[in-house]
Design a protein around this motif. Structure first.
Motif, PDB file in Angstrom:
ATOM      1  N   THR A 287       0.842  -1.183   0.000  1.00  0.00           N
ATOM      2  CA  THR A 287       0.000   0.000   0.000  1.00  0.00           C
ATOM      3  C   THR A 287       0.880   1.237   0.000  1.00  0.00           C
ATOM      4  N   VAL A 288       0.271   2.397  -0.305  1.00  0.00           N
ATOM      5  CA  VAL A 288       1.027   3.651  -0.289  1.00  0.00           C
ATOM      6  C   VAL A 288       1.594   3.911   1.097  1.00  0.00           C
ATOM      7  N   ALA A 289       0.805   3.660   2.142  1.00  0.00           N
ATOM      8  CA  ALA A 289       1.266   3.908   3.508  1.00  0.00           C
ATOM      9  C   ALA A 289       2.453   3.019   3.853  1.00  0.00           C
ATOM     10  N   ARG A 290       2.387   1.736   3.465  1.00  0.00           N
ATOM     11  CA  ARG A 290       3.493   0.832   3.745  1.00  0.00           C
ATOM     12  C   ARG A 290       4.743   1.261   2.996  1.00  0.00           C
ATOM     13  N   LEU A 291       4.579   1.694   1.758  1.00  0.00           N
ATOM     14  CA  LEU A 291       5.726   2.132   0.975  1.00  0.00           C
ATOM     15  C   LEU A 291       6.345   3.393   1.568  1.00  0.00           C
TER      16      LEU A 291
ATOM     17  N   PRO B  28      21.069  -0.218  -4.307  1.00  0.00           N
ATOM     18  CA  PRO B  28      19.838   0.415  -4.779  1.00  0.00           C
ATOM     19  C   PRO B  28      18.712   0.266  -3.758  1.00  0.00           C
ATOM     20  N   LEU B  29      17.962   1.332  -3.547  1.00  0.00           N
ATOM     21  CA  LEU B  29      16.897   1.328  -2.552  1.00  0.00           C
ATOM     22  C   LEU B  29      15.870   0.232  -2.815  1.00  0.00           C
ATOM     23  N   LYS B  30      15.682  -0.135  -4.090  1.00  0.00           N
ATOM     24  CA  LYS B  30      14.686  -1.158  -4.422  1.00  0.00           C
ATOM     25  C   LYS B  30      14.990  -2.491  -3.742  1.00  0.00           C
ATOM     26  N   GLY B  31      16.256  -2.716  -3.362  1.00  0.00           N
ATOM     27  CA  GLY B  31      16.597  -3.958  -2.693  1.00  0.00           C
ATOM     28  C   GLY B  31      16.021  -4.073  -1.301  1.00  0.00           C
ATOM     29  N   LEU B  32      15.610  -2.959  -0.706  1.00  0.00           N
ATOM     30  CA  LEU B  32      15.030  -2.967   0.631  1.00  0.00           C
ATOM     31  C   LEU B  32      13.522  -2.749   0.636  1.00  0.00           C
ATOM     32  N   LEU B  33      12.970  -2.272  -0.465  1.00  0.00           N
ATOM     33  CA  LEU B  33      11.546  -1.979  -0.504  1.00  0.00           C
ATOM     34  C   LEU B  33      10.737  -3.245  -0.734  1.00  0.00           C
TER      35      LEU B  33
ATOM     36  N   SER C 121       6.868  -2.585  -5.552  1.00  0.00           N
ATOM     37  CA  SER C 121       6.693  -1.188  -5.151  1.00  0.00           C
ATOM     38  C   SER C 121       6.687  -0.299  -6.382  1.00  0.00           C
ATOM     39  N   GLU C 122       5.709   0.553  -6.486  1.00  0.00           N
ATOM     40  CA  GLU C 122       5.586   1.449  -7.634  1.00  0.00           C
ATOM     41  C   GLU C 122       6.294   2.762  -7.320  1.00  0.00           C
ATOM     42  N   VAL C 123       7.578   2.787  -7.610  1.00  0.00           N
ATOM     43  CA  VAL C 123       8.370   3.997  -7.405  1.00  0.00           C
ATOM     44  C   VAL C 123       9.147   4.264  -8.687  1.00  0.00           C
ATOM     45  N   PRO C 124       9.437   5.536  -8.981  1.00  0.00           N
ATOM     46  CA  PRO C 124      10.201   5.849 -10.199  1.00  0.00           C
ATOM     47  C   PRO C 124      11.633   5.354 -10.087  1.00  0.00           C
ATOM     48  N   ARG C 125      12.287   5.242 -11.220  1.00  0.00           N
ATOM     49  CA  ARG C 125      13.653   4.741 -11.250  1.00  0.00           C
ATOM     50  C   ARG C 125      14.575   5.602 -10.408  1.00  0.00           C
ATOM     51  N   GLU C 126      14.338   6.934 -10.378  1.00  0.00           N
ATOM     52  CA  GLU C 126      15.189   7.823  -9.591  1.00  0.00           C
ATOM     53  C   GLU C 126      15.206   7.427  -8.123  1.00  0.00           C
ATOM     54  N   VAL C 127      14.080   6.853  -7.652  1.00  0.00           N
ATOM     55  CA  VAL C 127      13.990   6.419  -6.257  1.00  0.00           C
ATOM     56  C   VAL C 127      14.506   4.995  -6.103  1.00  0.00           C
ATOM     57  N   SER C 128      14.057   4.094  -6.958  1.00  0.00           N
ATOM     58  CA  SER C 128      14.420   2.683  -6.794  1.00  0.00           C
ATOM     59  C   SER C 128      15.919   2.453  -6.963  1.00  0.00           C
ATOM     60  N   ASP C 129      16.599   3.249  -7.797  1.00  0.00           N
ATOM     61  CA  ASP C 129      18.033   3.081  -8.044  1.00  0.00           C
ATOM     62  C   ASP C 129      18.909   3.908  -7.109  1.00  0.00           C
ATOM     63  N   LEU C 130      18.302   4.652  -6.210  1.00  0.00           N
ATOM     64  CA  LEU C 130      19.059   5.537  -5.325  1.00  0.00           C
ATOM     65  C   LEU C 130      19.834   4.741  -4.276  1.00  0.00           C
ATOM     66  N   HIS C 131      21.134   5.020  -4.138  1.00  0.00           N
ATOM     67  CA  HIS C 131      21.971   4.456  -3.076  1.00  0.00           C
ATOM     68  C   HIS C 131      21.975   5.469  -1.931  1.00  0.00           C
ATOM     69  N   LEU C 132      21.393   5.133  -0.800  1.00  0.00           N
ATOM     70  CA  LEU C 132      21.289   6.100   0.287  1.00  0.00           C
ATOM     71  C   LEU C 132      22.658   6.436   0.884  1.00  0.00           C
ATOM     72  N   LEU C 133      23.529   5.438   0.963  1.00  0.00           N
ATOM     73  CA  LEU C 133      24.881   5.654   1.467  1.00  0.00           C
ATOM     74  C   LEU C 133      25.883   5.377   0.355  1.00  0.00           C
TER      75      LEU C 133
ATOM     76  N   GLN D 211      16.252  15.517   0.158  1.00  0.00           N
ATOM     77  CA  GLN D 211      15.120  15.879  -0.685  1.00  0.00           C
ATOM     78  C   GLN D 211      14.061  14.792  -0.665  1.00  0.00           C
ATOM     79  N   LEU D 212      14.474  13.536  -0.738  1.00  0.00           N
ATOM     80  CA  LEU D 212      13.524  12.430  -0.706  1.00  0.00           C
ATOM     81  C   LEU D 212      12.759  12.415   0.613  1.00  0.00           C
ATOM     82  N   CYS D 213      13.446  12.692   1.713  1.00  0.00           N
ATOM     83  CA  CYS D 213      12.772  12.731   3.010  1.00  0.00           C
ATOM     84  C   CYS D 213      11.772  13.876   3.083  1.00  0.00           C
ATOM     85  N   ARG D 214      12.126  15.016   2.501  1.00  0.00           N
ATOM     86  CA  ARG D 214      11.172  16.131   2.484  1.00  0.00           C
ATOM     87  C   ARG D 214       9.911  15.748   1.739  1.00  0.00           C
TER      88      ARG D 214
END
Length: 399
Positions: free
Chosen positions: A8-12, A71-76, A80-92, A104-107
């Motif tokens: 769900t959107v809330a879970r994501l 990539p963030l998609k490995g933890l989601l 999950s329906e997220v754009p590539r900019e989000v799914s491929d993002l390395h947080l660290l 920016q993503l947190c905002r």
């Protein structure tokens, strides 16, 4: 991705928030180890709760910490329906530091962040508080002073104190969100700091034995990256940086040499929250108007018009027609997650006038998501280039 049902959107939202908050804790060297461990465990619990039970079993602390560097998609959750900019993002990154886009993503997921009752061990809460105080101070100004103050937030967010006081004039005491750069060790090397050529705010300095890497945390992706030779113990004149970044296509910026300024107590800079949410946002709005003046000469731009109140939208752009002016009311947005932007817009009362949502050219792939999710009776999304072409076509068709 871990297997499971479509979230769900809330879970994501909770999953993304938990990952960002944990990454910030691991990257924050000022936190005690027990604080990091507690925050990480809380975030892992939130992340596991966002997954179906069978996939949550595969998430332990080792997998969580390792996943923050990939990539963030490995933890989601799966599907999950997220754009590539989000799914491929390395947080660290490889050195364990936060990617520039995490703030920016947190905002963009601010509501879920506030809903999570987890301590914020990083500058995020402070930045939110700074932003709120600045916006409150700006809203109390008369419309003419409001516009002038917003422009000064873009053009003079840092510098020598006497120069800033002279530029801000009678607004200096009314919008006082500056701090001494001498207290910011992370932007200094050998007693000097360096202003980003795009936003004029101090750039991050990462010093090693013989060389320092200098970059703007907001504009590194646009090529604002430099190095400085540290083989000289001191400089009798301000040191100059060597450009190493490559400006991305259609994202030009002044590539003049950047010279150091003294990191002394009489050099000041906007607080980070004020810079991140006011200076950077205003810079995108100003860039749109600057391009309009060049590409659509007949267009007239007014930033932050009092229509019906200041900051109801960002830019009022008009072109002349035989029947009078045709007006475009524009909200300039630069979000990583288009779905989060759409949710943020439709969660507010619908505007009483049609709004054109304008996003950067490099985010053109987000247009279908925005235009599919926003009510077409109130919004339409464009990239900067497509919007200016639309304005020019309107002027020609109605001339």
């Amino acid at each position: 991705m871990l297997s499971g049902d479509s979230p769900t959107v809330a879970r994501l939202d909770e999953a993304i928030t938990a990952c960002c908050l944990a990454a910030a804790a691991f990257a924050d060297t000022t936190l005690a180890p027990q604080q990091v461990a507690q925050i990480a465990m809380d975030c892992l619990g939130r992340l596991r709760a966002a997954h179906p039970a069978r996939s949550a079993q595969n998430l332990d602390m080792a997998a969580f910490r390792s996943g923050l560097r990939g990539p963030l998609k490995g933890l989601l959750p799966a599907r999950s329906e997220v754009p590539r900019e989000v799914s491929d993002l390395h947080l660290l990154d490889g050195r364990g530091q936060l990617d520039e886009r995490v703030h920016q993503l947190c905002r963009e997921h601010l509501v879920p962040l506030r809903a999570l009752e987890v301590p914020w061990p990083w500058a995020r809460m402070r930045a939110e508080q700074q932003q709120g105080r600045l916006h409150e101070a700006l809203r109390q100004l008369p419309p003419a002073l409001y516009t002038r103050a917003r422009l000064l937030c873009i053009t003079h967010p840092a510098g020598e104190a006497r120069t800033l006081r002279r530029s801000w004039g009678d607004l200096w005491g009314k919008v006082d969100f500056f701090e001494p750069i001498s207290q910011w060790s992370w932007v200094q090397v050998a007693g000097w700091w360096f202003a980003c050529p795009l936003c004029q705010w101090p750039m991050l300095v990462e010093a090693e034995e013989q060389q320092a890497r200098v970059r703007c945390t907001a504009h590194a992706w646009r090529g604002v990256r430099y190095t400085l030779d540290l083989s000289r113990a001191q400089w009798s004149s301000p040191p100059r940086l060597r450009l190493t970044g490559r400006p991305s296509s259609k994202q030009t910026w002044p590539q003049q040499q950047v010279r150091g300024q003294p990191a002394s107590s009489d050099h000041l800079a906007f607080q980070e929250g004020a810079w991140r949410f006011t200076t950077l946002a205003g810079l995108s709005e100003k860039e749109l108007c600057d391009r309009a003046l060049t590409e659509v000469p007949e267009a007239h731009c007014e930033m932050w018009p009092a229509d019906p109140y200041p900051d109801a939208y960002d830019v009022r752009m008009s072109v002349p027609t035989p029947r009078g002016e045709h007006v475009f009311r524009v909200d300039v947005k630069d979000w990583i997650d288009a779905a989060a932007l759409a949710r943020a817009l439709i969660s507010k009362p619908l505007p009483d006038r049609f709004i054109h949502v304008v996003i950067p050219d490099h985010q053109y792939s987000q247009l279908p998501t925005l235009n599919d999710r926003l009510p077409t009776t109130h919004y339409r999304a464009f990239t900067v280039t497509r919007f200016l072409e639309h304005v020019a076509d309107t002027a020609r068709c109605r001339a």
